[in-house]
Design an enzyme around this catalytic site. Sequence first.
Site, mmCIF file in Angstrom:
data_model
loop_
_atom_site.group_PDB
_atom_site.id
_atom_site.type_symbol
_atom_site.label_atom_id
_atom_site.label_comp_id
_atom_site.label_asym_id
_atom_site.label_seq_id
_atom_site.Cartn_x
_atom_site.Cartn_y
_atom_site.Cartn_z
ATOM 1 N N ASP A 198 -12.731 -35.645 20.564
ATOM 2 C CA ASP A 198 -14.166 -35.026 19.560
ATOM 3 C C ASP A 198 -14.849 -35.801 18.520
ATOM 4 O O ASP A 198 -13.680 -36.387 17.930
ATOM 5 C CB ASP A 198 -13.968 -33.552 19.519
ATOM 6 N N TYR A 257 -22.150 -31.823 22.064
ATOM 7 C CA TYR A 257 -21.184 -31.796 21.086
ATOM 8 C C TYR A 257 -21.351 -30.094 20.681
ATOM 9 O O TYR A 257 -22.431 -30.165 20.415
ATOM 10 C CB TYR A 257 -20.896 -32.985 20.797
ATOM 11 N N GLU A 308 -11.321 -32.769 13.214
ATOM 12 C CA GLU A 308 -9.716 -33.119 13.871
ATOM 13 C C GLU A 308 -9.664 -33.538 15.011
ATOM 14 O O GLU A 308 -8.829 -34.551 15.676
ATOM 15 C CB GLU A 308 -10.367 -31.287 15.171
ATOM 16 N N ASP A 324 -15.885 -35.224 15.554
ATOM 17 C CA ASP A 324 -15.556 -34.584 14.391
ATOM 18 C C ASP A 324 -13.906 -34.438 13.427
ATOM 19 O O ASP A 324 -13.415 -35.556 14.182
ATOM 20 C CB ASP A 324 -15.700 -33.185 14.390
ATOM 21 N N ARG A 344 -19.889 -28.483 17.945
ATOM 22 C CA ARG A 344 -19.188 -28.555 16.971
ATOM 23 C C ARG A 344 -20.879 -28.967 15.983
ATOM 24 O O ARG A 344 -20.234 -30.272 15.917
ATOM 25 C CB ARG A 344 -18.284 -28.683 16.440
ATOM 26 N N GLU A 399 -8.848 -34.669 25.033
ATOM 27 C CA GLU A 399 -7.293 -34.319 24.858
ATOM 28 C C GLU A 399 -7.727 -33.078 26.042
ATOM 29 O O GLU A 399 -6.876 -32.538 25.942
ATOM 30 C CB GLU A 399 -8.998 -33.079 23.249
ATOM 31 N N HIS A 459 -24.674 -36.469 13.720
ATOM 32 C CA HIS A 459 -24.040 -35.943 14.388
ATOM 33 C C HIS A 459 -25.745 -35.309 15.173
ATOM 34 O O HIS A 459 -26.775 -35.931 14.747
ATOM 35 C CB HIS A 459 -23.027 -35.190 14.433
#
Length: 831
Positions: free
Chosen positions: A81, A301, A85, A83, A303, A8, A347
């Site tokens: 990423d 990560y 998104e 997740d 989040r 990203e 995660h």
Amino acid sequence: MAKLLIVESPTKARTISRMLGSDYDIIASMGHIRDLPEHDFGIDIKNDFAPQYVDTPRSRPVVKNLKEAAKKSNEIYLATDPDREGEAIAWHLKNVLAAANKKSAFHRVTFHEITRQAIENAIAQKGDINQNLVDAQQARRVLDRIVGYQVSPLLWRKLGKGSSAGRVQSAALRLIVEREREILAFTPEEYWNFAATFVSTEKISIKSRLFKINQKDFTVSSAAEADHVERAVKGGSIPEVSSVTTQERKRNPYPPFTTSTLQQAANQLLHYSATSTMRYAQQLYEGVDLGNGNSAGLITYMRTDSVTIAKEAQFAAAEFIKENYGPEFLPPKFNYYKNKAAAQEAHEAIRPTDVRRTPESLAGLLDAPQLKLYTLIWKRFVASQMAQARQELVTADVLIHGNDKSDYLFRTTATLTVFPGFLTLSSDSSSQEKEDCRPAVLRSLKVGDQLTMTDFEKEQKFTEPPPRFTEASLIKLLEENGIGRPSTYATIIRTIQDRSYVSKEQNKLLPTELGFTVNDFLVEKLPELFDIGFTAQMEKKLDDVEEGSLPWVLMMSDFYNRFSPWLSAAKNSGAPDSSDASAIIALFDDIQFDPKQKVGRKTFDDGHFVASIREKFDSTGIMSEKQFQALLTMAAKYAGQLDSKTARLPEALQQGIREAAMRLQERQEVENTRPPIPENGGYMPVFEAFSNVTFPEVKPGRYSFDEGKFFKSLKRQAADGKALSDKQLSALKKLVGKYKDQLVNQDEVFRILQLELPAADPQEKTVSADVEQLLRKLAGVKEWETPAKKGRFAFDEKKFYQSIARQAERGKTLSAKQIAALEKLAAKYCP
């Protein structure tokens, strides 16, 4: 052919490129490449809520570059990423790039830390896009778009355009408003605290607080009662030690950080906002230059709602703790922490990628905010893998038999840390115990010892209202209520502040007057939609979509079947009943309306307007609140022709017309205070004078101001015949002052806006013949000196001359300093 790996952000791309080398072409997508349209609804509700995706404005050059790279690649790795998104971005990338190279194979790779080993493992374990994650992100996006686009117009009726409603943000605003109302409604209650100082025969002094009266908790709520307690204690028996106990207590370390606990701790200890915390955490995750050509991400990560720790990280932490603190600081077996029900076990918690990168070792590589946050994360992780702290709680009780035949028990406590364990590194403020006395002092007392009371204190206190939310406490409550997810907490808090619904004072969140109004309106009109429990329920359903147990279209259908009647009821909540609607329509029979009036591009025709409402009401039997209010205003406008008719209306309708007349008068008074709109086209000649002005391009962002966009909005407003507000006129005048040299017919613009023509600056000179001669001489210079660096800046003589020459060509004046510098250059290069 090369292998293409897409991430990203450019920072992430640079970090990974140093690990993978030239075998991979690594490009950043710069976030989402497609999204719902900015100015259109973009959802086909009748076609299974199909989103109408479009290219984002900033993505077009990026997509072009990605397509060119895709054509040259036989394998494309989507490394966005890990997740929802990130999965959605990967899905869009595949859909867009598949057309550019139909033969290329697409692989989804995920990693939770940016280290060489993690990247190589991810590539080796390449897989496919997780459609459930994509569906969950898509469902959230569609859900939020439906609520925002269909509820916000309700707010506009109340507050005008500019206000907006958000599904989750409005629930957070509700919590803040309700807390503020609790504070405002709070009535303090009086209570009293008591303490006494006792001295033993060995001159040992302790201070104790009154703990129980007659073995029960107590409340003393008046000065008279407090005086009674004081007399009873002072006139009572000799104070006697009734018990001395030692209780062993073990304290477990805290789990490593999740997103929410990191945001809370950073707010409490570092005073970082949630947005700042996530920005610094993103920088630490994406990587820093460690020197010697090495780069690495410093944390996993950021989040996440999981407290899971990878085995290899636990082994590394155990080895580090043993070497640096001693084997006694290791627990008998690894510490494991239980995740919450909705947490993603796959995660990890937020931890350092290499425990041996201590904060001290990174002091020269990180800036101060980054280092503080890294230190917080590093200490919390290492502490989470350490042994328990062992403490002893020593308690001494002193009993007095009061002269009122009541028993008064005073208590003193002290904590002795026998073994610090994880407290060696814990930065949590709760680890610091408040002690009344030193443990050794209390242990020296024995049951039955008689003491002397040397002092007695009583203190009046009042109960306090619940505290206002900080960002930390709000995030905690959001998480407890199931509102939002790790990726959204910072956005929620930032959004309600950006919209001026909430302000922050001394780290406390306060609802503004606008925030109160918006919340009250939404809760009144759509109580079910903005119910805290319903918001949490929708979050749970999004989790179900992610897990694959609920199809996203089915979830949206269930939501919309409930939402649609709620919205319809809200729209019609202020609508008149049929009798009132018929009565107000009947007023306008046989009325002589004003001639239609053209203002700007719009034509106002009162007769046609009333006729259109009458026609719609006759066919549907429904009149909206907005139409009803417009007719009340119209009745106030034509009151002179309607007096006899309005007198026969119900009192409520007559009152409505009177209130409309007052609003009409207030509006007219405001208009009268504004300067008159110029004749012959109003302000349009001013806007037309900007035909040669080129406004600077502005990168989209939260704090960017687009002059061109703002100018166009003012121009549209003027073209529609709408008056410009005082603030808008002031802003227009500033633009005129800024771009005056590029305006067409400058004199006319200054006349319309009643501005004084700019006087010549005495410090400025026109381009004289002498200056023109200097410029001609310098134009012949073939070799210029290398730019000389002074401090952080380099002065380039050639570029300076060229800028002066361009300025002179455009007819602009040169300042005295510019001409003096030009003369120095000419003396140097053209003697």
